[in-house]
Design a protein around this motif. Structure first.
Motif, PDB file in Angstrom:
ATOM      1  N   ASP A 133       0.821  -1.210   0.000  1.00  0.00           N
ATOM      2  CA  ASP A 133       0.000   0.000   0.000  1.00  0.00           C
ATOM      3  C   ASP A 133       0.854   1.257   0.000  1.00  0.00           C
ATOM      4  N   SER A 134       2.062   1.181   0.582  1.00  0.00           N
ATOM      5  CA  SER A 134       2.931   2.356   0.633  1.00  0.00           C
ATOM      6  C   SER A 134       3.659   2.614  -0.681  1.00  0.00           C
ATOM      7  N   LYS A 135       3.592   1.662  -1.604  1.00  0.00           N
ATOM      8  CA  LYS A 135       4.243   1.844  -2.904  1.00  0.00           C
ATOM      9  C   LYS A 135       3.305   2.617  -3.820  1.00  0.00           C
ATOM     10  N   THR A 136       3.487   3.910  -3.832  1.00  0.00           N
ATOM     11  CA  THR A 136       2.594   4.792  -4.590  1.00  0.00           C
ATOM     12  C   THR A 136       3.253   5.398  -5.820  1.00  0.00           C
ATOM     13  N   GLU A 137       4.562   5.204  -6.001  1.00  0.00           N
ATOM     14  CA  GLU A 137       5.294   5.838  -7.101  1.00  0.00           C
ATOM     15  C   GLU A 137       5.558   4.829  -8.214  1.00  0.00           C
ATOM     16  N   ASP A 138       5.447   5.287  -9.454  1.00  0.00           N
ATOM     17  CA  ASP A 138       5.776   4.421 -10.589  1.00  0.00           C
ATOM     18  C   ASP A 138       7.252   4.038 -10.542  1.00  0.00           C
ATOM     19  N   PRO A 139       7.587   2.839 -10.956  1.00  0.00           N
ATOM     20  CA  PRO A 139       8.998   2.413 -10.913  1.00  0.00           C
ATOM     21  C   PRO A 139       9.855   3.216 -11.875  1.00  0.00           C
ATOM     22  N   SER A 140      11.068   3.479 -11.467  1.00  0.00           N
ATOM     23  CA  SER A 140      12.015   4.182 -12.331  1.00  0.00           C
ATOM     24  C   SER A 140      12.569   3.217 -13.371  1.00  0.00           C
ATOM     25  N   GLN A 141      13.232   3.769 -14.383  1.00  0.00           N
ATOM     26  CA  GLN A 141      13.838   2.925 -15.403  1.00  0.00           C
ATOM     27  C   GLN A 141      14.929   2.052 -14.799  1.00  0.00           C
ATOM     28  N   LYS A 142      15.647   2.571 -13.810  1.00  0.00           N
ATOM     29  CA  LYS A 142      16.684   1.782 -13.151  1.00  0.00           C
ATOM     30  C   LYS A 142      16.068   0.586 -12.421  1.00  0.00           C
ATOM     31  N   LYS A 143      14.941   0.814 -11.758  1.00  0.00           N
ATOM     32  CA  LYS A 143      14.274  -0.277 -11.046  1.00  0.00           C
ATOM     33  C   LYS A 143      13.826  -1.354 -12.035  1.00  0.00           C
ATOM     34  N   LEU A 144      13.293  -0.936 -13.179  1.00  0.00           N
ATOM     35  CA  LEU A 144      12.859  -1.900 -14.184  1.00  0.00           C
ATOM     36  C   LEU A 144      14.051  -2.650 -14.780  1.00  0.00           C
ATOM     37  N   ASP A 145      15.152  -1.940 -15.015  1.00  0.00           N
ATOM     38  CA  ASP A 145      16.349  -2.594 -15.565  1.00  0.00           C
ATOM     39  C   ASP A 145      16.935  -3.589 -14.569  1.00  0.00           C
ATOM     40  N   ASP A 146      16.961  -3.229 -13.293  1.00  0.00           N
ATOM     41  CA  ASP A 146      17.471  -4.145 -12.264  1.00  0.00           C
ATOM     42  C   ASP A 146      16.607  -5.399 -12.177  1.00  0.00           C
TER      43      ASP A 146
END
Length: 362
Positions: A9-22
């Motif tokens: 529920d606390s994850k309210t921000e879209d993932p960054s490109q770095k997060k997707l690449d990781d």
């Protein structure tokens, strides 16, 4: 489960490109098994419709040859090895093309869902994978229940499809035992193609719905908290406070280098109080260059250094403002200011020659 819900529920921000690449490097990608099933069914349908007569014919010819000459084969010692190798090569020869088609379909099933993945993380041994407690949690998790439900739905749908397709053909199925074997194969192929087409139509809808469901679930898993976003920004861009301090230090060093060049200037042109531009010129230069410039406090410090080092100071407000706006440190003055600057430098040099030196005003 209770700990994961608040965290999600606390994850309210879209993932960054770095997060997707990781996540991609770790093998964590959006993937639907139903899409893979659809491609494998499609490949099987192609093989069944286009290659089954050829495969059946080739296998039948090879087996018929073996049966008709069964008494002539040597099955002892090296003879048995030759017999077995010949049979194996015959089977491989007719199944290679179907296997290649199915392999290509399996590869395409992954490529249409995500970029190629080269990661050993999913197959790396982990204690959590062999833990009975973790296994029990996975067995009774919501994902497992959803997969179980999907399996039941697919079995029920396929069963209904087989019944619906075969029921109108029930009379033909009853008479198959009385016709030639080759006709049985043709009838079986015709009915099989109908079953494949009907199953593919239903599985297409299931695969599309499951793909969007799995992608949405994967995207939600990749979402970030506000704190994670801030930490990642600090790692990539650096701490804003540290960056500000480094920028300040660079500006101070640049200002010190600029001030160190003022004593060697040929003339300082002022506003007289708001702007100051120090120029340097000698006969080896194509045009004068700006060695220092500043406004307000910096301009005052330039004028003070000029006085301390007997550098001529000329008050020319329009020229000072124009040069301050148009020229950067260590750059030559723009061509439109050549004439005005030449007059100032010529005036300074004539005064030096006639008076034996320059005496800056207080």
């Amino acid at each position: 489960m209770s700990d994961e819900a608040p965290e999600q529920d606390s994850k309210t921000e879209d993932p960054s490109q770095k997060k997707l690449d990781d996540a991609h490097k770790k093998g964590d990608v959006a993937k639907s098994q139903e899409v893979t099933t659809w491609f494998m069914l499609l490949g099987s349908a192609v093989v069944f419709a286009m290659l089954s007569p050829w495969v059946s014919s080739e296998l039948g010819r090879s087996l018929a040859l073996i049966i008709m000459n069964a008494d002539q084969f040597d099955v002892e010692g090296a003879g048995f090895s030759n017999f077995f190798n010949g049979l194996a090569f015959a089977v491989i020869g007719v199944t290679t093309i179907p296997l290649v088609i199915l392999m290509v379909c399996g590869i395409l099933a992954n490529l249409v869902q995500h970029r190629p993945v080269w990661s050993v993380d999913p197959i790396t041994p982990k204690l959590s994978k062999i833990s009975p407690l973790s296994g029990a949690k996975r067995l009774f998790s919501p994902d497992a229940l959803v997969n179980f439900g999907k399996g039941l739905v697919k079995i029920a749908l396929v069963g209904v499809i087989v019944v619906v397709v075969c029921w109108p053909e029930r009379d033909r199925l009853e008479t198959m035992v009385t016709v030639e074997p080759i006709m049985i194969l043709l009838d079986f192929q015709e009915i099989g193609i109908k079953i494949f087409m009907a199953v593919l139509a239903v599985v297409t809808a299931i695969a599309a719905a499951d793909f969007f469901y799995m992608r949405q679930k994967w995207w939600k898993r990749q979402m970030m908290t506000v704190q994670e976003t801030r930490e990642e920004y600090k790692q990539q861009e650096g701490d804003p406070h540290v960056k500000g301090r480094l920028r300040q230090l660079r500006q101070e060093r640049s200002r010190k280098r600029m001030m160190a060049a003022v004593p060697d200037a040929t003339v300082v042109i002022t506003n007289p109080t708001h702007f100051a531009v120090a120029l340097k010129y000698d006969k080896s230069m194509a045009a004068p260059i700006c060695v220092a410039k500043g406004a307000d406090a910096v301009a005052f410090r330039i004028r003070e250094l000029a006085k301390e080092n007997d550098v001529p100071i000329v008050e020319n407000p329009p020229l000072a403002r124009a040069l301050f706006a148009a020229v950067d440190i260590d750059d030559t003055i723009p061509g439109e200011h050549f004439k005005a600057v030449a007059e100032v430098i010529g005036f300074v040099m004539r005064l030096k020659r006639s008076g034996g030196g320059w005496r800056p005003s207080a």
